[in-house]
Design an enzyme around this catalytic site. Sequence first.
Site, short mmCIF file in Angstrom:
data_model
loop_
_atom_site.label_atom_id
_atom_site.label_comp_id
_atom_site.label_asym_id
_atom_site.label_seq_id
_atom_site.Cartn_x
_atom_site.Cartn_y
_atom_site.Cartn_z
N TYR A 124 0.82 -1.21 0.00
CA TYR A 124 0.00 0.00 0.00
C TYR A 124 0.86 1.26 0.00
O TYR A 124 0.38 2.35 0.29
CB TYR A 124 -0.94 0.01 1.21
CG TYR A 124 -1.98 -1.08 1.15
CD1 TYR A 124 -1.59 -2.41 1.15
CD2 TYR A 124 -3.33 -0.80 1.09
CE1 TYR A 124 -2.52 -3.44 1.07
CE2 TYR A 124 -4.28 -1.81 1.02
CZ TYR A 124 -3.86 -3.12 1.01
OH TYR A 124 -4.79 -4.12 0.94
N LYS A 171 4.98 -14.65 4.99
CA LYS A 171 5.25 -15.56 3.87
C LYS A 171 6.77 -15.60 3.64
O LYS A 171 7.26 -15.48 2.52
CB LYS A 171 4.49 -15.06 2.61
CG LYS A 171 4.47 -16.02 1.46
CD LYS A 171 3.52 -17.18 1.63
CE LYS A 171 3.67 -18.18 0.50
NZ LYS A 171 2.88 -19.41 0.70
N ASP A 204 -0.87 -18.58 4.33
CA ASP A 204 -1.87 -19.49 3.75
C ASP A 204 -2.35 -20.49 4.79
O ASP A 204 -3.55 -20.80 4.89
CB ASP A 204 -1.37 -20.17 2.46
CG ASP A 204 0.11 -20.53 2.51
OD1 ASP A 204 0.84 -19.93 3.32
OD2 ASP A 204 0.53 -21.41 1.76
N ASP A 228 -5.18 -6.80 5.67
CA ASP A 228 -6.40 -6.35 5.02
C ASP A 228 -7.30 -7.56 4.74
O ASP A 228 -8.50 -7.57 5.05
CB ASP A 228 -6.01 -5.64 3.70
CG ASP A 228 -7.16 -4.84 3.11
OD1 ASP A 228 -8.25 -4.84 3.71
OD2 ASP A 228 -6.97 -4.22 2.06
N ASP A 232 -10.73 -9.14 7.25
CA ASP A 232 -12.11 -9.30 6.76
C ASP A 232 -12.58 -10.73 6.99
O ASP A 232 -13.74 -10.97 7.31
CB ASP A 232 -12.20 -8.95 5.27
CG ASP A 232 -12.60 -7.49 5.05
OD1 ASP A 232 -12.31 -6.66 5.94
OD2 ASP A 232 -13.19 -7.16 3.99
#
Length: 333
Positions: A124, A171, A204, A228, A232
């Site tokens: 971002y 990751k 993951d 982000d 959610d």
Amino acid sequence: MPYSIAVIPGDGIGPEVAEAAQRVLDAAGLEITWNEVPAGQSALEQHGDPLPAETLAAVQSADAALKGPTATPKGVGFHSVNVALRQQLNLYANYRPARSLPGIKTRFDDVDLIVVRENTEGLYSGLEHTVVPGVVESLRVITRKASERIARFAFETARRQNRQRVTCVHKANILKLSDGLFLECCREVAEEFSDIAFDDCIVDAAAMKLVSDPQVFDVMVMENLFGDILSDLTSGLVGGLGVTPSANVGENLAVFEAVHGTAPDIAGRGIANPTALILSGVLMLRFLGEKESADRVERALHTVLAAGKTLTGDLGGNSSTLEFTNAVVSALD
Ligand code: NAI
């Protein structure tokens, strides 16, 4: 002294849920002076700027800010108002608790975790360019400074709330340098907090565990994009966007907002669920040190949700925003 709170009603259902949250917080008995300031599409239309300087100044000088959702004006040249607000005010930590609520039926009834998301960098950073036509690069920036800062925020949150463990989500097996640095910073900060356990989980695998066994997590800390997406997901675990609060926190500054958007499909109809913004208000009261009032508002909200008689459409009821808000105000003990 009354608290001075900047309120950004925003766009779409924003003004409807902001009004509801203000009413509930006022009814909780604290003296609050609300300073209403514009942002988003409506600010562009009225003031020629989606994030006027006046709004930034009002948030900076207030004790805290309560924000409704804002639409980012369409067209080239407009950046997300939310990203701009977070970057310009250096609101580096996004704090999103996900806790099962009474009366809201979901797959699990005992979720209680916190997602801490780094808010200022990662993908971002806004650093995108076309290398040659048909090839675009986006830069994912990870710095030691921001990674240590967010790790420290996660551990301090865990300590303050008597939480047991912080999990770094990353990751680093593939993004060896960038996420390698993020993980290294989390490990180093963990050594300063010997009272809190630390572990890490590849993003993951974390997504899979969250949907199958979310109780294994306590406080989770991650970079911007992972945060982000996973926050959610955790919102979905406890009833969805209509009921999930959040805070964007900087140095001595915080903006509290629902995680949902402007809901253009229901805007203006008086049927939006204000729970997420009311719960964001509860987080704001805790940030201000008003634990007793925060507990009262939360109890009132839980009472109404558990009774299940006055629910908005997204929760399976047919009450209006006003009826739901009245019920919460009446339930204040
Ligand atoms: P959205 O969250 O606005 O809506 C998704 C679905 O959830 C819709 O069906 C909506 O009716 C429902 N919904 C959301 N909040 C609700 C509430 N409080 N009560 C009842 N139902 C609710 O997401 P969408 O459609 O992707 O985004 C719409 C706009 O909002 C976009 O312009 C987006 O950029 C903006 N947005 C702003 C955010 C912010 O300011 N923090 C966050 C997310 C999106």
